[in-house]
Design a protein around this motif. Structure first.
Motif, PDB file in Angstrom:
ATOM      1  N   LEU A  55       3.749  12.885  -6.231  1.00  0.00           N
ATOM      2  CA  LEU A  55       3.721  13.342  -7.623  1.00  0.00           C
ATOM      3  C   LEU A  55       2.424  14.043  -7.997  1.00  0.00           C
ATOM      4  O   LEU A  55       2.417  14.939  -8.833  1.00  0.00           O
ATOM      5  N   ILE A  56       1.315  13.636  -7.397  1.00  0.00           N
ATOM      6  CA  ILE A  56       0.014  14.146  -7.836  1.00  0.00           C
ATOM      7  C   ILE A  56      -0.747  14.869  -6.730  1.00  0.00           C
ATOM      8  O   ILE A  56      -1.068  16.050  -6.832  1.00  0.00           O
ATOM      9  N   ILE A  57      -1.059  14.160  -5.658  1.00  0.00           N
ATOM     10  CA  ILE A  57      -1.977  14.680  -4.641  1.00  0.00           C
ATOM     11  C   ILE A  57      -1.417  15.898  -3.915  1.00  0.00           C
ATOM     12  O   ILE A  57      -2.120  16.886  -3.707  1.00  0.00           O
ATOM     13  N   LYS A  58      -0.170  15.850  -3.523  1.00  0.00           N
ATOM     14  CA  LYS A  58       0.432  16.912  -2.714  1.00  0.00           C
ATOM     15  C   LYS A  58       0.358  18.281  -3.403  1.00  0.00           C
ATOM     16  O   LYS A  58       0.234  19.309  -2.755  1.00  0.00           O
ATOM     17  N   HIS A  59       0.408  18.299  -4.702  1.00  0.00           N
ATOM     18  CA  HIS A  59       0.454  19.555  -5.452  1.00  0.00           C
ATOM     19  C   HIS A  59      -0.922  20.080  -5.850  1.00  0.00           C
ATOM     20  O   HIS A  59      -1.034  21.163  -6.405  1.00  0.00           O
ATOM     21  N   LYS A  60      -1.967  19.323  -5.574  1.00  0.00           N
ATOM     22  CA  LYS A  60      -3.318  19.769  -5.924  1.00  0.00           C
ATOM     23  C   LYS A  60      -3.837  20.754  -4.895  1.00  0.00           C
ATOM     24  O   LYS A  60      -3.635  20.600  -3.704  1.00  0.00           O
ATOM     25  N   THR A  61      -4.508  21.765  -5.360  1.00  0.00           N
ATOM     26  CA  THR A  61      -5.133  22.722  -4.444  1.00  0.00           C
ATOM     27  C   THR A  61      -6.608  22.397  -4.254  1.00  0.00           C
ATOM     28  O   THR A  61      -7.226  22.865  -3.316  1.00  0.00           O
ATOM     29  N   LYS A  62      -7.167  21.591  -5.174  1.00  0.00           N
ATOM     30  CA  LYS A  62      -8.597  21.271  -5.120  1.00  0.00           C
ATOM     31  C   LYS A  62      -8.802  19.887  -5.726  1.00  0.00           C
ATOM     32  O   LYS A  62      -8.184  19.542  -6.729  1.00  0.00           O
ATOM     33  N   PRO A  63      -9.666  19.073  -5.126  1.00  0.00           N
ATOM     34  CA  PRO A  63      -9.968  17.762  -5.710  1.00  0.00           C
ATOM     35  C   PRO A  63     -10.689  17.911  -7.051  1.00  0.00           C
ATOM     36  O   PRO A  63     -11.268  18.958  -7.352  1.00  0.00           O
ATOM     37  N   ALA A 121     -13.560  21.021  -2.214  1.00  0.00           N
ATOM     38  CA  ALA A 121     -12.387  21.186  -1.358  1.00  0.00           C
ATOM     39  C   ALA A 121     -11.993  19.853  -0.742  1.00  0.00           C
ATOM     40  O   ALA A 121     -12.792  18.918  -0.673  1.00  0.00           O
ATOM     41  N   PHE A 122     -10.745  19.786  -0.296  1.00  0.00           N
ATOM     42  CA  PHE A 122     -10.303  18.635   0.480  1.00  0.00           C
ATOM     43  C   PHE A 122     -10.916  18.737   1.868  1.00  0.00           C
ATOM     44  O   PHE A 122     -11.062  19.822   2.409  1.00  0.00           O
ATOM     45  N   HIS A 123     -11.274  17.615   2.439  1.00  0.00           N
ATOM     46  CA  HIS A 123     -11.850  17.590   3.775  1.00  0.00           C
ATOM     47  C   HIS A 123     -10.840  16.952   4.720  1.00  0.00           C
ATOM     48  O   HIS A 123     -10.901  15.762   4.995  1.00  0.00           O
ATOM     49  N   ALA A 142       0.844  -1.202   0.000  1.00  0.00           N
ATOM     50  CA  ALA A 142       0.000   0.000   0.000  1.00  0.00           C
ATOM     51  C   ALA A 142       0.876   1.248   0.000  1.00  0.00           C
ATOM     52  O   ALA A 142       0.595   2.216  -0.730  1.00  0.00           O
ATOM     53  N   LEU A 143       1.938   1.237   0.792  1.00  0.00           N
ATOM     54  CA  LEU A 143       2.846   2.397   0.824  1.00  0.00           C
ATOM     55  C   LEU A 143       3.579   2.573  -0.495  1.00  0.00           C
ATOM     56  O   LEU A 143       3.772   3.702  -0.959  1.00  0.00           O
ATOM     57  N   VAL A 144       3.991   1.476  -1.113  1.00  0.00           N
ATOM     58  CA  VAL A 144       4.706   1.549  -2.388  1.00  0.00           C
ATOM     59  C   VAL A 144       3.817   2.190  -3.464  1.00  0.00           C
ATOM     60  O   VAL A 144       4.295   2.946  -4.311  1.00  0.00           O
ATOM     61  N   VAL A 145       2.529   1.928  -3.400  1.00  0.00           N
ATOM     62  CA  VAL A 145       1.606   2.526  -4.371  1.00  0.00           C
ATOM     63  C   VAL A 145       1.274   3.965  -3.985  1.00  0.00           C
ATOM     64  O   VAL A 145       1.305   4.873  -4.824  1.00  0.00           O
ATOM     65  N   PHE A 146       0.966   4.213  -2.708  1.00  0.00           N
ATOM     66  CA  PHE A 146       0.467   5.520  -2.293  1.00  0.00           C
ATOM     67  C   PHE A 146       1.531   6.620  -2.265  1.00  0.00           C
ATOM     68  O   PHE A 146       1.288   7.734  -2.723  1.00  0.00           O
ATOM     69  N   VAL A 147       2.698   6.345  -1.703  1.00  0.00           N
ATOM     70  CA  VAL A 147       3.696   7.401  -1.489  1.00  0.00           C
ATOM     71  C   VAL A 147       4.086   8.106  -2.783  1.00  0.00           C
ATOM     72  O   VAL A 147       4.060   9.343  -2.849  1.00  0.00           O
TER      73      VAL A 147
END
Length: 146
Positions: free
Chosen positions: A59-67, A72-74, A49-54
């Motif tokens: 690369l993707i989620i951390k840089h998003k400002t909005k889903p 908004a992110f909750h 799970a960590l190998v897939v998620f991290v």
């Protein structure tokens, strides 16, 4: 669209729990029994799970400002470690260690109709409401927490 995505995510999560055998209380109890009949296979599930998620997170989620499909992110607003968090985590861990099952797999197992799982879920729902009443009771003794 949001409900459809939530449904698909729930199905995917449930299938993952079934495939990894995390819905089997004996498998979980053997994983937690590090001094006895230890089964390390669930460690591989967590590692996978960590190998897939991290990488996806960085690369993707951390840089998003909005889903993509909602406004908004909750995310939790509370970020401090306090007594209720420690007590709640302890009770959760003790319950998981005793029963070998946690809420996610319990909800997947409800489809089997086992009376034990139904009792577990009823007790889990009752347990989810205890903090609200405990907070009211403790406030009468002038104990407050944030």
């Amino acid at each position: 669209m949001i409900i459809l995505i939530a449904l698909l995510c729930g199905i995917l999560f449930g299938l993952g729990l079934i495939i990894s055998q995390m819905v089997d209380p004996n498998k979980v109890l053997h994983f937690l029994d590090v001094t006895g009949n230890w089964d390390p296979s669930l460690a591989f599930v967590m590692f996978s799970a960590l190998v897939v998620f991290v990488p996806i997170y960085h690369l993707i989620i951390k840089h998003k400002t909005k889903p993509k499909f909602t406004q908004a992110f909750h995310l939790p607003k509370k970020v401090t470690i306090d007594l209720p968090l420690i007590l709640g985590a302890s009770v959760f861990g003790i319950g998981w260690g005793i029963s070998g099952i946690c809420p996610g797999p319990a909800l997947v197992n409800i489809t089997g109709g086992s009376p034990k799982i139904l009792v577990f879920i009823v007790m889990m729902l009752i347990g989810m409401h205890i903090p609200k009443y405990a907070k009211m009771l403790l406030s009468k003794f002038r104990y407050t927490y944030k």
